[in-house]
Design a protein around this motif. Structure first.
Motif, PDB file in Angstrom:
ATOM      1  N   LEU A   6       0.835  -1.215   0.000  1.00 51.33           N
ATOM      2  CA  LEU A   6       0.000   0.000   0.000  1.00 51.33           C
ATOM      3  C   LEU A   6       0.863   1.255   0.000  1.00 51.33           C
ATOM      4  N   PHE A   7       1.915   1.269   0.816  1.00 56.90           N
ATOM      5  CA  PHE A   7       2.799   2.430   0.865  1.00 56.90           C
ATOM      6  C   PHE A   7       3.471   2.668  -0.487  1.00 56.90           C
ATOM      7  N   ILE A   8       3.890   1.598  -1.127  1.00 64.18           N
ATOM      8  CA  ILE A   8       4.528   1.720  -2.438  1.00 64.18           C
ATOM      9  C   ILE A   8       3.537   2.258  -3.458  1.00 64.18           C
ATOM     10  N   TYR A   9       2.302   1.762  -3.395  1.00 71.52           N
ATOM     11  CA  TYR A   9       1.274   2.234  -4.335  1.00 71.52           C
ATOM     12  C   TYR A   9       1.005   3.731  -4.141  1.00 71.52           C
ATOM     13  N   GLU A  49       3.863   7.683  -7.910  1.00 69.84           N
ATOM     14  CA  GLU A  49       4.175   8.844  -8.759  1.00 69.84           C
ATOM     15  C   GLU A  49       5.587   9.363  -8.499  1.00 69.84           C
ATOM     16  N   GLN A  50       6.120   9.071  -7.305  1.00 74.25           N
ATOM     17  CA  GLN A  50       7.430   9.603  -6.936  1.00 74.25           C
ATOM     18  C   GLN A  50       8.580   8.683  -7.340  1.00 74.25           C
ATOM     19  N   PHE A  51       8.272   7.399  -7.476  1.00 71.99           N
ATOM     20  CA  PHE A  51       9.336   6.433  -7.770  1.00 71.99           C
ATOM     21  C   PHE A  51       9.058   5.720  -9.085  1.00 71.99           C
ATOM     22  N   PRO A  52      10.058   5.623  -9.952  1.00 72.91           N
ATOM     23  CA  PRO A  52       9.890   4.813 -11.176  1.00 72.91           C
ATOM     24  C   PRO A  52       9.844   3.327 -10.815  1.00 72.91           C
ATOM     25  N   LEU A  53       9.356   2.516 -11.743  1.00 72.80           N
ATOM     26  CA  LEU A  53       9.202   1.081 -11.485  1.00 72.80           C
ATOM     27  C   LEU A  53      10.522   0.420 -11.112  1.00 72.80           C
TER      28      LEU A  53
END
Length: 202
Positions: free
Chosen positions: A146-149, A153-157
């Protein structure tokens, strides 16, 4: 080594309490242990090759001062061994039980026929068991997911995939799935030797 020993002890007690001291139980234990050991070896190899530190959670980082002198990296492999034990044992027991029942119904079945039957049964079980294992890992790390989701927008894959917690879950799912895959042919082969051929020799 400790987690492998614990997995062996737990599987032995569980299966023997379920089936008694029988060839069916012994075959299931051997197949399960083989699958789990392979999963543990793979997870250890990849965790070292990927230069993981073992600090895959916030709790581990918060209490890092208490973990001095402990090989935290090896906890990843220990977790894979214990985490995959249930699924691998389930697969091994299902195949061993099905092939034993098949042999009870038809005593004339040959070893290679039993092996082929085990592989066909195993191919049906693998899909659901791998899915079960992966969903279990996702469920245990759902807060991190959930935190990653929320920060997508801030982190690329590629950055997300390089988070150690994400990489560790990928390694766990991959190694555990391979353990399940390995358990199917090994259990089928052991059944064809210990159950079919041994009674034909008798």
């Amino acid at each position: 080594l400790i987690s492998t020993g614990c997995a062996l002890l737990a599987s032995t007690i569980t299966i023997f309490m379920t089936t008694g001291f029988s060839k069916k139980g012994v075959v299931a234990i051997l197949g399960a242990v083989a699958g789990v050991v392979i999963a543990g070896i793979l997870s250890m190899y990849f965790s070292y090759k990927m230069a993981m530190t073992g600090f895959v959670s916030v709790e581990a980082l918060n209490y890092s001062n208490l973990l001095k002198g402990i090989k935290v990296k090896e906890i990843i492999s220990a977790g894979v061994i214990l985490g995959s034990m249930g699924a691998v044992m389930d697969v091994s027991m299902s195949i061993s039980s099905a092939l034993t029942e098949l042999h009870e119904r038809d005593k004339s079945i040959k070893g290679h026929e039993m092996f082929n039957s085990g592989m066909r049964i195993g191919s049906d079980i693998i899909g659901t068991m791998v899915n079960t294992l992966i969903l279990a890992y996702i469920g245990s790390g759902i807060l991190s997911t959930l935190f990653i989701y929320l920060q997508k927008e801030q982190f690329p894959l590629i950055r997300i995939l390089n988070f150690e917690s994400v990489a560790a879950d990928i390694v766990r799912a991959f190694a555990g799935s391979i353990g399940i895959l390995v358990a199917v042919p090994i259990t089928s082969y052991l059944c064809s030797i210990f159950i079919a051929q041994s009674e034909q020799n008798d």
